[in-house]
Motif scaffolding. Structure first.
Motif, PDB file in Angstrom:
ATOM      1  N   ALA A  87       0.848  -1.187   0.000  1.00 18.56           N
ATOM      2  CA  ALA A  87       0.000   0.000   0.000  1.00 18.56           C
ATOM      3  C   ALA A  87       0.891   1.247   0.000  1.00 18.56           C
ATOM      4  N   GLU A  88       1.238   1.694  -1.181  1.00 18.12           N
ATOM      5  CA  GLU A  88       2.090   2.877  -1.359  1.00 18.12           C
ATOM      6  C   GLU A  88       1.444   4.070  -0.659  1.00 18.12           C
ATOM      7  N   PRO A  89       2.181   4.781   0.225  1.00 20.52           N
ATOM      8  CA  PRO A  89       1.576   5.889   0.940  1.00 20.52           C
ATOM      9  C   PRO A  89       1.325   7.125   0.070  1.00 20.52           C
ATOM     10  N   PHE A  90       2.135   7.351  -0.953  1.00 18.69           N
ATOM     11  CA  PHE A  90       1.871   8.452  -1.886  1.00 18.69           C
ATOM     12  C   PHE A  90       2.427   8.167  -3.275  1.00 18.69           C
ATOM     13  N   GLY A  91       3.675   7.782  -3.401  1.00 19.95           N
ATOM     14  CA  GLY A  91       4.243   7.497  -4.714  1.00 19.95           C
ATOM     15  C   GLY A  91       4.381   8.767  -5.536  1.00 19.95           C
ATOM     16  N   GLY A  92       5.156   9.716  -5.040  1.00 19.57           N
ATOM     17  CA  GLY A  92       5.286  11.019  -5.677  1.00 19.57           C
ATOM     18  C   GLY A  92       5.657  10.980  -7.143  1.00 19.57           C
ATOM     19  N   VAL A  93       6.389   9.959  -7.567  1.00 16.74           N
ATOM     20  CA  VAL A  93       6.806   9.899  -8.969  1.00 16.74           C
ATOM     21  C   VAL A  93       5.610   9.796  -9.907  1.00 16.74           C
ATOM     22  N   ASN A  94       4.516   9.216  -9.440  1.00 20.27           N
ATOM     23  CA  ASN A  94       3.334   9.123 -10.310  1.00 20.27           C
ATOM     24  C   ASN A  94       2.732  10.505 -10.538  1.00 20.27           C
ATOM     25  N   VAL A  95       2.774  11.368  -9.545  1.00 21.48           N
ATOM     26  CA  VAL A  95       2.284  12.739  -9.711  1.00 21.48           C
ATOM     27  C   VAL A  95       3.229  13.519 -10.622  1.00 21.48           C
ATOM     28  N   GLU A  96       4.540  13.312 -10.464  1.00 21.64           N
ATOM     29  CA  GLU A  96       5.510  13.960 -11.359  1.00 21.64           C
ATOM     30  C   GLU A  96       5.224  13.588 -12.814  1.00 21.64           C
ATOM     31  N   ALA A  97       4.962  12.323 -13.047  1.00 25.85           N
ATOM     32  CA  ALA A  97       4.669  11.871 -14.411  1.00 25.85           C
ATOM     33  C   ALA A  97       3.416  12.562 -14.946  1.00 25.85           C
ATOM     34  N   GLN A  98       2.380  12.616 -14.132  1.00 22.47           N
ATOM     35  CA  GLN A  98       1.131  13.253 -14.562  1.00 22.47           C
ATOM     36  C   GLN A  98       1.344  14.742 -14.835  1.00 22.47           C
ATOM     37  N   LEU A  99       2.163  15.410 -14.027  1.00 22.31           N
ATOM     38  CA  LEU A  99       2.456  16.827 -14.267  1.00 22.31           C
ATOM     39  C   LEU A  99       3.144  17.020 -15.625  1.00 22.31           C
ATOM     40  N   SER A 140      -4.294   5.958 -25.729  1.00 25.97           N
ATOM     41  CA  SER A 140      -5.614   6.554 -25.923  1.00 25.97           C
ATOM     42  C   SER A 140      -5.893   7.694 -24.934  1.00 25.97           C
ATOM     43  N   LEU A 141      -5.046   7.840 -23.913  1.00 28.48           N
ATOM     44  CA  LEU A 141      -5.264   8.871 -22.902  1.00 28.48           C
ATOM     45  C   LEU A 141      -4.695  10.214 -23.371  1.00 28.48           C
ATOM     46  N   ASP A 142      -5.344  11.286 -22.983  1.00 28.34           N
ATOM     47  CA  ASP A 142      -5.017  12.644 -23.423  1.00 28.34           C
ATOM     48  C   ASP A 142      -3.976  13.278 -22.495  1.00 28.34           C
ATOM     49  N   SER A 143      -2.757  13.478 -23.009  1.00 33.09           N
ATOM     50  CA  SER A 143      -1.672  14.008 -22.182  1.00 33.09           C
ATOM     51  C   SER A 143      -1.950  15.432 -21.699  1.00 33.09           C
ATOM     52  N   THR A 144      -2.625  16.238 -22.497  1.00 34.57           N
ATOM     53  CA  THR A 144      -2.956  17.603 -22.072  1.00 34.57           C
ATOM     54  C   THR A 144      -3.910  17.568 -20.885  1.00 34.57           C
ATOM     55  N   LYS A 145      -4.899  16.695 -20.953  1.00 32.10           N
ATOM     56  CA  LYS A 145      -5.873  16.560 -19.860  1.00 32.10           C
ATOM     57  C   LYS A 145      -5.187  16.017 -18.600  1.00 32.10           C
ATOM     58  N   ILE A 146      -4.267  15.067 -18.776  1.00 29.45           N
ATOM     59  CA  ILE A 146      -3.548  14.498 -17.630  1.00 29.45           C
ATOM     60  C   ILE A 146      -2.778  15.595 -16.904  1.00 29.45           C
ATOM     61  N   ALA A 147      -2.041  16.413 -17.651  1.00 30.89           N
ATOM     62  CA  ALA A 147      -1.259  17.495 -17.044  1.00 30.89           C
ATOM     63  C   ALA A 147      -2.162  18.533 -16.389  1.00 30.89           C
ATOM     64  N   GLU A 148      -3.274  18.842 -17.021  1.00 25.45           N
ATOM     65  CA  GLU A 148      -4.220  19.825 -16.480  1.00 25.45           C
ATOM     66  C   GLU A 148      -4.794  19.343 -15.144  1.00 25.45           C
ATOM     67  N   ILE A 149      -5.189  18.097 -15.079  1.00 28.14           N
ATOM     68  CA  ILE A 149      -5.728  17.524 -13.836  1.00 28.14           C
ATOM     69  C   ILE A 149      -4.663  17.516 -12.750  1.00 28.14           C
ATOM     70  N   ALA A 150      -3.442  17.151 -13.121  1.00 32.95           N
ATOM     71  CA  ALA A 150      -2.348  17.118 -12.145  1.00 32.95           C
ATOM     72  C   ALA A 150      -2.062  18.517 -11.599  1.00 32.95           C
ATOM     73  N   ARG A 151      -2.048  19.513 -12.469  1.00 33.97           N
ATOM     74  CA  ARG A 151      -1.808  20.892 -12.006  1.00 33.97           C
ATOM     75  C   ARG A 151      -2.942  21.362 -11.089  1.00 33.97           C
TER      76      ARG A 151
END
Length: 168
Positions: A87-99, A140-151
């Motif tokens: 159970a990863e407590p946060f996994g910051g690298v996944n947020v970095e990737a999304q940003l 198939s996922l939208d990279s612009t939307k991913i970054a927008e959600i992360a921000r």
């Protein structure tokens, strides 16, 4: 496919290798530790040279990376894979990737259940079939939307207000 993690069994590196093998994709692993110790039984898949890595689907370990190197790898990758077995407590690298607008393929527990929006910012997986399907469909996922959600969720301005609220 990029995996950034300490090279320990509980980070699920073998899952990443098996899923990449099944899809014929290259896997770049960044992190401290020994790739060969983590991938017992997969030694034939580990590239010993860049030529090997380029000529056949395989795993390449780039070792520890500095933040600017991490950014370059994230920009060039198709996605980040986080097949953590605990159970990863946060996994910051996944947020970095999304940003960076990169989708995340993760397990479906721990912090990933909150930080990876299934079908929007990445895919959360429970079985090897899920990981293979996710790798085949991640484009198939939208990279612009991913970054927008992360921000929206993880910018310094957003997090600052969350800390302020917590401390009040």
């Amino acid at each position: 496919v990029l995996c950034i993690a300490r090279l320990i069994t509980s980070k699920g590196l073998q899952i990443a290798v098996e899923a990449c093998k099944a899809t014929g994709l290259h896997l770049i692993v960044a992190g401290q530790g020994s790739l060969k110790d983590c991938l017992v039984g997969h030694e034939d898949y580990i590239a010993d040279s860049f030529t090997d890595f380029e000529s056949r689907p395989s795993v390449w370990h780039v070792g520890y990376i500095e933040p600017h190197e991490r950014l370059q790898l994230l920009i060039k990758s198709k996605c980040l894979i986080c097949p953590t077995l605990y159970a990863e407590p946060f996994g910051g690298v996944n947020v970095e990737a999304q940003l960076c607008g990169k989708p995340v393929i993760s397990t479906d527990w721990g912090a990933f259940a909150e930080t990876v929006i299934h079908g929007t910012t990445g895919f959360r997986c429970r079985t090897m079939d899920h990981f293979v399907w996710a790798l085949k469909n991640v484009s198939s996922l939208d990279s612009t939307k991913i970054a927008e959600i992360a921000r929206t969720n993880y910018s310094l301005a957003k997090v600052a207000t969350m800390y302020e609220e917590y401390f009040k």
